[in-house]
Write an enzyme that holds these catalytic residues in place. Structure first.
Site, PDB file in Angstrom:
ATOM      1  N   PRO A  10       0.965  -1.268   0.050  1.00  0.00           N
ATOM      2  CA  PRO A  10       0.273   0.000  -0.007  1.00  0.00           C
ATOM      3  C   PRO A  10       0.939   1.219   0.129  1.00  0.00           C
ATOM      4  O   PRO A  10       1.698   1.386   0.786  1.00  0.00           O
ATOM      5  CB  PRO A  10      -0.662  -0.081   1.311  1.00  0.00           C
ATOM      6  CG  PRO A  10       0.124  -1.171   2.173  1.00  0.00           C
ATOM      7  CD  PRO A  10       1.014  -1.813   1.167  1.00  0.00           C
ATOM      8  N   GLN A  28      -6.691  -1.541   2.933  1.00  0.00           N
ATOM      9  CA  GLN A  28      -5.859  -1.337   4.174  1.00  0.00           C
ATOM     10  C   GLN A  28      -6.493  -0.252   4.934  1.00  0.00           C
ATOM     11  O   GLN A  28      -6.973   0.692   4.440  1.00  0.00           O
ATOM     12  CB  GLN A  28      -4.454  -0.832   3.979  1.00  0.00           C
ATOM     13  CG  GLN A  28      -3.602  -0.692   5.141  1.00  0.00           C
ATOM     14  CD  GLN A  28      -2.370  -0.246   5.011  1.00  0.00           C
ATOM     15  OE1 GLN A  28      -2.215   0.743   4.664  1.00  0.00           O
ATOM     16  NE2 GLN A  28      -1.257  -0.902   5.671  1.00  0.00           N
ATOM     17  N   CYS A  80       2.504   3.392   9.776  1.00  0.00           N
ATOM     18  CA  CYS A  80       2.769   4.611   9.393  1.00  0.00           C
ATOM     19  C   CYS A  80       3.377   5.496  10.269  1.00  0.00           C
ATOM     20  O   CYS A  80       3.044   5.584  11.458  1.00  0.00           O
ATOM     21  CB  CYS A  80       1.368   5.126   8.706  1.00  0.00           C
ATOM     22  SG  CYS A  80       1.601   6.792   8.144  1.00  0.00           S
ATOM     23  N   ASP A 117      13.405  -2.008   1.149  1.00  0.00           N
ATOM     24  CA  ASP A 117      14.591  -2.253   0.339  1.00  0.00           C
ATOM     25  C   ASP A 117      14.550  -3.452  -0.712  1.00  0.00           C
ATOM     26  O   ASP A 117      15.412  -3.984  -1.213  1.00  0.00           O
ATOM     27  CB  ASP A 117      15.750  -2.251   1.207  1.00  0.00           C
ATOM     28  CG  ASP A 117      16.054  -1.097   1.673  1.00  0.00           C
ATOM     29  OD1 ASP A 117      15.437   0.268   1.492  1.00  0.00           O
ATOM     30  OD2 ASP A 117      16.959  -1.062   2.478  1.00  0.00           O
TER      31      ASP A 117
HETATM   32  C1  LIG Z   1       4.821   7.501  -0.610  1.00  0.00           C
HETATM   33  C2  LIG Z   1       4.663   6.509   0.308  1.00  0.00           C
HETATM   34  C3  LIG Z   1       3.181   6.130   0.968  1.00  0.00           C
HETATM   35  C4  LIG Z   1       3.012   4.916   1.644  1.00  0.00           C
HETATM   36  N1  LIG Z   1       1.919   4.505   2.106  1.00  0.00           N
HETATM   37  C5  LIG Z   1       1.588   3.575   2.921  1.00  0.00           C
HETATM   38  C6  LIG Z   1       0.380   3.319   3.106  1.00  0.00           C
HETATM   39  O1  LIG Z   1      -0.603   3.795   2.665  1.00  0.00           O
HETATM   40  N2  LIG Z   1       0.261   2.061   4.081  1.00  0.00           N
HETATM   41  C7  LIG Z   1       1.364   1.452   4.435  1.00  0.00           C
HETATM   42  O2  LIG Z   1       1.143   0.514   5.440  1.00  0.00           O
HETATM   43  N3  LIG Z   1       2.448   1.846   4.280  1.00  0.00           N
HETATM   44  C8  LIG Z   1       2.845   2.912   3.386  1.00  0.00           C
HETATM   45  N4  LIG Z   1       4.107   3.281   2.997  1.00  0.00           N
HETATM   46  C9  LIG Z   1       5.111   2.249   3.372  1.00  0.00           C
HETATM   47  C10 LIG Z   1       5.528   1.153   2.604  1.00  0.00           C
HETATM   48  O3  LIG Z   1       4.405   0.358   1.939  1.00  0.00           O
HETATM   49  C11 LIG Z   1       6.838   0.298   2.690  1.00  0.00           C
HETATM   50  O4  LIG Z   1       6.301  -0.193   3.957  1.00  0.00           O
HETATM   51  C12 LIG Z   1       7.937   1.113   2.889  1.00  0.00           C
HETATM   52  O5  LIG Z   1       8.321   2.108   1.738  1.00  0.00           O
HETATM   53  C13 LIG Z   1       9.327   0.289   2.853  1.00  0.00           C
HETATM   54  O6  LIG Z   1       9.483  -0.338   1.709  1.00  0.00           O
HETATM   55  P1  LIG Z   1      10.615   0.037   0.704  1.00  0.00           P
HETATM   56  O7  LIG Z   1      11.885   0.311   1.497  1.00  0.00           O
HETATM   57  O8  LIG Z   1      10.820  -1.001  -0.259  1.00  0.00           O
HETATM   58  O9  LIG Z   1      10.042   1.377  -0.099  1.00  0.00           O
HETATM   59  C14 LIG Z   1       4.429   4.125   2.141  1.00  0.00           C
HETATM   60  C15 LIG Z   1       5.581   4.575   1.699  1.00  0.00           C
HETATM   61  C16 LIG Z   1       5.779   5.704   0.863  1.00  0.00           C
HETATM   62  C17 LIG Z   1       7.115   6.080   0.540  1.00  0.00           C
END
Ligand SMILES: Cc1cc2nc3c(=O)[nH]c(=O)nc-3n(C[C@H](O)[C@H](O)[C@H](O)COP(=O)(O)O)c2cc1C
Length: 333
Positions: free
Chosen positions: A23, A78, A108, A210
């Site tokens: 999400p 979610q 969050c 990551d």
């Molecule tokens: C722009 C943005 C919006 C996000 N919105 C949500 C969200 O609505 N719900 C959620 O559980 N995590 C949200 N996240 C977190 C991501 O789902 C994820 O857990 C986080 O980016 C770590 O993964 P990554 O290192 O691959 O980016 C958001 C992250 C970003 C950057």
């Protein structure tokens, strides 16, 4: 490492892919999910997070909760908030809308959310978090899952106890973004904690943080023993990622990466679709998507400057068309 070809059972739901699209608030709307699903038809996708209390007071479902029941499966809606009864009520609405699974956001880091007791602040209120899961589980027939972080800060890493509590309360899967709340999105994801969580719970654990490539997905599964991976920022401007990893898991073969031309054509389609779906607000939201697509070719930075200011659909389409026409031959098709 888990057998990545095997389906994943989440309560009464069988998933045929162990690669999920996360999400992402402001990103994973129905339009974005359609593009991800084009390349990853079996993967679980999530809506943006929906405010459960807000939902109690509105008559019409917010657009971010919309699901295209004809084509969107498997799909998770979610929810976030800290009031168990509102979350249970929202979960019922989510299932009526077509959710195959209801996920609760307990990760969050944004102040606006944590100040009101939602998101990662629930890591500091494990009993309330458990009560939320219990009430939501009692309210809906679909699996209820939790997405969270390692803890509030380095001094308060409590994911081992927290994950166990979620399982005891009835959560059917837990996704762990392997950073603390204090880390935000900085520093590396600490996958070693996911391995430790796997040792204390029986429900499936999904590793997040990551996962930007096929290599990262494999390394993460090897290091953690997790049951699957969830891609996030790596999909922004690159909706191919989930499909690339899933394809490799299923076949052992690499998908040929898209050319710049293919990416810009997809960007063009994305822009048009956002405009068709949300009108002028879709156009505004499209600006950031367009700048994410416009990367890694001669003239990309000038194009980004123009795309982040676009005012009309036609202007955006023209900019992309001109960029495609001026690509060097090796960037085409
Ligand atoms: C722009 C943005 C919006 C996000 N919105 C949500 C969200 O609505 N719900 C959620 O559980 N995590 C949200 N996240 C977190 C991501 O789902 C994820 O857990 C986080 O980016 C770590 O993964 P990554 O290192 O691959 O980016 C958001 C992250 C970003 C950057």
């Amino acid at each position: 490492m888990v057998d990545v070809k095997q389906p994943l059972q989440i309560g009464n739901l069988t998933l045929r892919s162990r690669v999920f699209q996360s999400p992402l608030s402001g990103v994973t709307d129905m339009v974005f999910r359609r593009f991800v699903r084009r390349f990853a038809p079996r993967s679980l996708m999530y809506t943006e997070m929906v405010n459960a209390t807000g939902l109690h007071y509105v008559k019409q479902l917010p657009k971010i909760m919309e699901v295209d029941r004809e084509v969107e499966t498997p799909i998770a809606i979610q929810l976030f908030d800290c009031r168990p009864h509102f979350l249970a009520e929202a979960a019922v609405k989510a299932v009526a809308e077509g959710a195959d699974l209801v996920d609760i956001n307990m990760g969050c880091p944004v102040n606006k959310i944590t100040r009101n007791g939602g998101g990662s602040s629930l890591l500091r209120q494990p009993e309330l978090a458990q009560e939320i899961v219990r009430q939501v589980v009692a309210a809906v027939p679909v699996p209820v899952t939790v997405k969270t972080r390692l803890g509030w800060s380095d001094q308060e890493i409590n994911i081992l106890d927290f994950a166990k509590r979620m399982e005891d309360a009835g959560a059917k899967l837990i996704t762990i973004h392997a950073r603390t709340r204090a880390q935000g999105y900085n520093g590396s994801a600490r996958w070693e904690w996911i391995r430790r969580v796997k040792e204390v719970v029986k429900i499936p654990v999904i590793a997040n943080g990551d996962i930007f490539s096929v290599e990262a997905a494999i390394a993460c599964l090897e290091q953690t023993g997790a049951d699957g991976v969830m891609c996030s920022r790596g999909t922004m401007g690159y909706p191919y990622l989930v499909g690339e990893i899933d394809h490799f898991f299923q076949t052992g073969q690499r998908r040929t990466p898209p050319t710049t031309q293919a990416k810009l054509l997809l960007a063009r389609e994305h822009l048009q679709a956002l405009y068709d779906y949300k009108g002028i607000s879709g156009l505004r939201q499209a600006r950031k998507h367009m700048t994410w697509y416009a990367k890694g070719f001669p003239g990309a930075s000038t194009l980004r400057d123009q795309l982040c200011r676009l005012e009309t659909l036609q202007e955006g389409l023209d900019l992309l068309d001109r960029a495609i026409e001026s690509l060097p031959p090796e960037e085409r098709n």
